[in-house]
Scaffold this motif. Structure first.
Motif, PDB file in Angstrom:
ATOM      1  N   ALA A 155      35.631  50.655  40.181  1.00  0.00           N
ATOM      2  CA  ALA A 155      34.419  50.336  40.942  1.00  0.00           C
ATOM      3  C   ALA A 155      34.195  48.834  41.012  1.00  0.00           C
ATOM      4  O   ALA A 155      33.820  48.298  42.061  1.00  0.00           O
ATOM      5  CB  ALA A 155      33.214  51.022  40.309  1.00  0.00           C
ATOM      6  N   CYS A 156      34.419  48.156  39.906  1.00  0.00           N
ATOM      7  CA  CYS A 156      34.233  46.701  39.877  1.00  0.00           C
ATOM      8  C   CYS A 156      35.197  46.012  40.840  1.00  0.00           C
ATOM      9  O   CYS A 156      34.848  45.019  41.479  1.00  0.00           O
ATOM     10  CB  CYS A 156      34.435  46.186  38.453  1.00  0.00           C
ATOM     11  SG  CYS A 156      33.971  44.460  38.212  1.00  0.00           S
ATOM     12  N   ASN A 157      36.398  46.580  40.962  1.00  0.00           N
ATOM     13  CA  ASN A 157      37.398  45.989  41.846  1.00  0.00           C
ATOM     14  C   ASN A 157      37.215  46.411  43.293  1.00  0.00           C
ATOM     15  O   ASN A 157      37.157  45.563  44.191  1.00  0.00           O
ATOM     16  CB  ASN A 157      38.809  46.392  41.380  1.00  0.00           C
ATOM     17  CG  ASN A 157      39.307  45.528  40.239  1.00  0.00           C
ATOM     18  OD1 ASN A 157      39.635  44.366  40.421  1.00  0.00           O
ATOM     19  ND2 ASN A 157      39.357  46.090  39.050  1.00  0.00           N
ATOM     20  N   SER A 158      37.119  47.715  43.542  1.00  0.00           N
ATOM     21  CA  SER A 158      37.183  48.205  44.921  1.00  0.00           C
ATOM     22  C   SER A 158      35.845  48.201  45.643  1.00  0.00           C
ATOM     23  O   SER A 158      35.798  48.035  46.861  1.00  0.00           O
ATOM     24  CB  SER A 158      37.768  49.622  44.940  1.00  0.00           C
ATOM     25  OG  SER A 158      36.905  50.538  44.295  1.00  0.00           O
ATOM     26  N   ILE A 159      34.741  48.403  44.917  1.00  0.00           N
ATOM     27  CA  ILE A 159      33.427  48.410  45.571  1.00  0.00           C
ATOM     28  C   ILE A 159      32.823  47.014  45.577  1.00  0.00           C
ATOM     29  O   ILE A 159      32.373  46.522  46.611  1.00  0.00           O
ATOM     30  CB  ILE A 159      32.474  49.405  44.879  1.00  0.00           C
ATOM     31  CG1 ILE A 159      32.996  50.837  45.030  1.00  0.00           C
ATOM     32  CG2 ILE A 159      31.074  49.303  45.486  1.00  0.00           C
ATOM     33  CD1 ILE A 159      32.117  51.882  44.359  1.00  0.00           C
ATOM     34  N   LYS A 160      32.804  46.376  44.424  1.00  0.00           N
ATOM     35  CA  LYS A 160      32.185  45.054  44.337  1.00  0.00           C
ATOM     36  C   LYS A 160      33.160  43.915  44.616  1.00  0.00           C
ATOM     37  O   LYS A 160      32.738  42.804  44.941  1.00  0.00           O
ATOM     38  CB  LYS A 160      31.577  44.869  42.935  1.00  0.00           C
ATOM     39  CG  LYS A 160      30.376  45.757  42.671  1.00  0.00           C
ATOM     40  CD  LYS A 160      29.233  45.447  43.626  1.00  0.00           C
ATOM     41  CE  LYS A 160      27.992  46.242  43.286  1.00  0.00           C
ATOM     42  NZ  LYS A 160      26.861  45.956  44.178  1.00  0.00           N
ATOM     43  N   GLY A 161      34.464  44.169  44.464  1.00  0.00           N
ATOM     44  CA  GLY A 161      35.449  43.115  44.699  1.00  0.00           C
ATOM     45  C   GLY A 161      35.380  41.990  43.689  1.00  0.00           C
ATOM     46  O   GLY A 161      35.703  40.843  44.007  1.00  0.00           O
ATOM     47  N   ILE A 162      34.968  42.303  42.454  1.00  0.00           N
ATOM     48  CA  ILE A 162      34.768  41.273  41.444  1.00  0.00           C
ATOM     49  C   ILE A 162      35.918  41.230  40.439  1.00  0.00           C
ATOM     50  O   ILE A 162      36.512  40.191  40.184  1.00  0.00           O
ATOM     51  CB  ILE A 162      33.427  41.491  40.706  1.00  0.00           C
ATOM     52  CG1 ILE A 162      32.270  41.320  41.692  1.00  0.00           C
ATOM     53  CG2 ILE A 162      33.283  40.520  39.533  1.00  0.00           C
ATOM     54  CD1 ILE A 162      30.902  41.619  41.102  1.00  0.00           C
ATOM     55  N   GLY A 163      36.251  42.374  39.849  1.00  0.00           N
ATOM     56  CA  GLY A 163      37.344  42.413  38.879  1.00  0.00           C
ATOM     57  C   GLY A 163      36.994  41.764  37.556  1.00  0.00           C
ATOM     58  O   GLY A 163      37.822  41.069  36.964  1.00  0.00           O
ATOM     59  N   PRO A 178      36.346  42.438  28.988  1.00  0.00           N
ATOM     60  CA  PRO A 178      36.009  41.558  30.117  1.00  0.00           C
ATOM     61  C   PRO A 178      37.144  40.575  30.351  1.00  0.00           C
ATOM     62  O   PRO A 178      37.490  39.795  29.469  1.00  0.00           O
ATOM     63  CB  PRO A 178      34.742  40.849  29.631  1.00  0.00           C
ATOM     64  CG  PRO A 178      34.839  40.869  28.129  1.00  0.00           C
ATOM     65  CD  PRO A 178      35.615  42.091  27.759  1.00  0.00           C
ATOM     66  N   VAL A 179      37.751  40.612  31.512  1.00  0.00           N
ATOM     67  CA  VAL A 179      38.848  39.690  31.821  1.00  0.00           C
ATOM     68  C   VAL A 179      38.354  38.491  32.620  1.00  0.00           C
ATOM     69  O   VAL A 179      39.032  37.475  32.700  1.00  0.00           O
ATOM     70  CB  VAL A 179      39.968  40.419  32.598  1.00  0.00           C
ATOM     71  CG1 VAL A 179      40.660  41.423  31.701  1.00  0.00           C
ATOM     72  CG2 VAL A 179      39.434  41.111  33.849  1.00  0.00           C
ATOM     73  N   ALA A 180      37.182  38.627  33.216  1.00  0.00           N
ATOM     74  CA  ALA A 180      36.566  37.514  33.941  1.00  0.00           C
ATOM     75  C   ALA A 180      35.057  37.592  33.746  1.00  0.00           C
ATOM     76  O   ALA A 180      34.307  37.873  34.690  1.00  0.00           O
ATOM     77  CB  ALA A 180      36.932  37.548  35.421  1.00  0.00           C
ATOM     78  N   PRO A 181      34.587  37.374  32.504  1.00  0.00           N
ATOM     79  CA  PRO A 181      33.161  37.562  32.206  1.00  0.00           C
ATOM     80  C   PRO A 181      32.241  36.675  33.019  1.00  0.00           C
ATOM     81  O   PRO A 181      31.088  37.034  33.273  1.00  0.00           O
ATOM     82  CB  PRO A 181      33.074  37.227  30.708  1.00  0.00           C
ATOM     83  CG  PRO A 181      34.300  36.417  30.408  1.00  0.00           C
ATOM     84  CD  PRO A 181      35.357  36.919  31.339  1.00  0.00           C
ATOM     85  N   SER A 186      26.231  41.721  36.293  1.00  0.00           N
ATOM     86  CA  SER A 186      25.386  42.765  35.691  1.00  0.00           C
ATOM     87  C   SER A 186      24.746  43.645  36.764  1.00  0.00           C
ATOM     88  O   SER A 186      23.597  44.065  36.646  1.00  0.00           O
ATOM     89  CB  SER A 186      24.297  42.149  34.805  1.00  0.00           C
ATOM     90  OG  SER A 186      24.841  41.609  33.628  1.00  0.00           O
ATOM     91  N   CYS A 187      25.517  43.946  37.809  1.00  0.00           N
ATOM     92  CA  CYS A 187      24.979  44.756  38.906  1.00  0.00           C
ATOM     93  C   CYS A 187      24.836  46.220  38.511  1.00  0.00           C
ATOM     94  O   CYS A 187      24.090  46.972  39.146  1.00  0.00           O
ATOM     95  CB  CYS A 187      25.872  44.631  40.139  1.00  0.00           C
ATOM     96  SG  CYS A 187      27.541  45.303  39.915  1.00  0.00           S
TER      97      CYS A 187
END
Length: 281
Positions: A155-163, A178-181, A186-187
């Motif tokens: 979800a962090c990657n595909s929906i938010k595009g954050i990773g 966390p790889v990119a804290p 905090s969405c």
């Protein structure tokens, strides 16, 4: 379109669809745990396995595409036995704290365990406890409740595009980190798709069970997007925010304000009556 047969039912299915999607269109219920309709297929839990005539081993239906002439069986004694084995592997180290878990009563893992009638899995603590490296001021991570389904990461990657997060290691050594804290907002997208109580909010002091709460649908008022959400109310106090995947323009997603910015509603210092300025005061 391709012709497939699922549990004896002949159907025409668009190319590019998975076996799971095809089965769902005709009301065939294949058990899933890591699958989420807003996410690309993950295939980590192995609960959605099915048999395909001519293939020696079951396949995961969530990420296996339909092909012309496929003959699929979704229910058999062998599949049932294998699903129980797969589920028991997940439960082997899973914390048995359902009575105090935030997700009790609406936990996907709890539901599927009940569905399969599993009552005889002895809990074995891990030789080395997982650390709770992933956490924010608004999100709490319970590592012993985590089943490593990868929903949150996806979800962090595909929906938010954050990773911002990822799972490192395999088997008993796997852990969420966390790889990119610095990118994490905090969405709460990870929290909203978690099938267990591994990710919970780290904010509200007032908690309630789903059967005690009253949930009221409303529109987020922080901006003009019109995101739809449900306020959970217990004893006339808002204790949380929930969303539905197929509702509104947001389709279950919220920003940090929409998901966590609700405590002001019941704050004791909030103005409850109009004030009139007199003599400069």
């Amino acid at each position: 379109m391709v012709n497939v047969r699922i549990d004896g039912k002949e159907m025409l299915v668009p190319e590019g669809k998975t076996i799971l999607e095809a089965a769902q269109t005709v009301g065939i219920d294949i058990p899933t745990l890591c699958f989420h309709k807003r996410l690309p297929p993950i295939g980590s839990c192995n609960m959605c396995i099915v048999e395909i005539q001519g293939r020696p081993e079951p396949v995961t239906s969530c990420n296996t595409l339909v092909e012309e002439g496929l003959d699929v069986t979704t229910t058999s004694d062998a599949l049932h036995a294998q699903r129980i084995i797969n589920l028991k592997k997940i439960l082997h180290h899973h914390a048995l704290d359902c009575p105090i878990c935030d997700r009790a009563g609406e936990c996907d893992l709890q539901n599927i365990v009940y569905r399969f009638g599993i009552t005889d899995v002895p809990f074995e603590p891990r030789a080395q406890k997982r650390d709770n490296a992933y956490a924010t001021s608004l999100i709490r991570y319970w590592p012993e409740r985590c089943i490593m389904c990868r929903r949150c990461v996806t979800a962090c990657n595909s929906i938010k595009g954050i990773g911002a997060i990822d799972i490192i290691g395999e088997g008993d050594d796997a852990r969420l980190v966390p790889v990119a804290p610095d990118k994490c907002k905090s969405c709460g997208e990870c929290l909203s798709v978690c099938p267990t109580g591994a990710l919970t909010e780290n904010l509200g002091r007032h908690k309630g069970r789903p059967w005690l709460e009253k949930r009221t649908k409303t529109t987020c008022g922080y901006c003009g997007c019109g995101c739809q959400l449900e306020l959970s109310v217990l004893e006339n106090r808002v204790i949380g925010v929930h969303t539905k995947t197929d509702d509104g323009v947001n389709q279950g997603s919220l920003c940090v304000k929409g998901r966590f910015g609700y405590e002001f509603i019941g704050d004791e210092s909030r103005l409850k009556t109009p004030l009139i300025k007199e003599n400069g005061q």
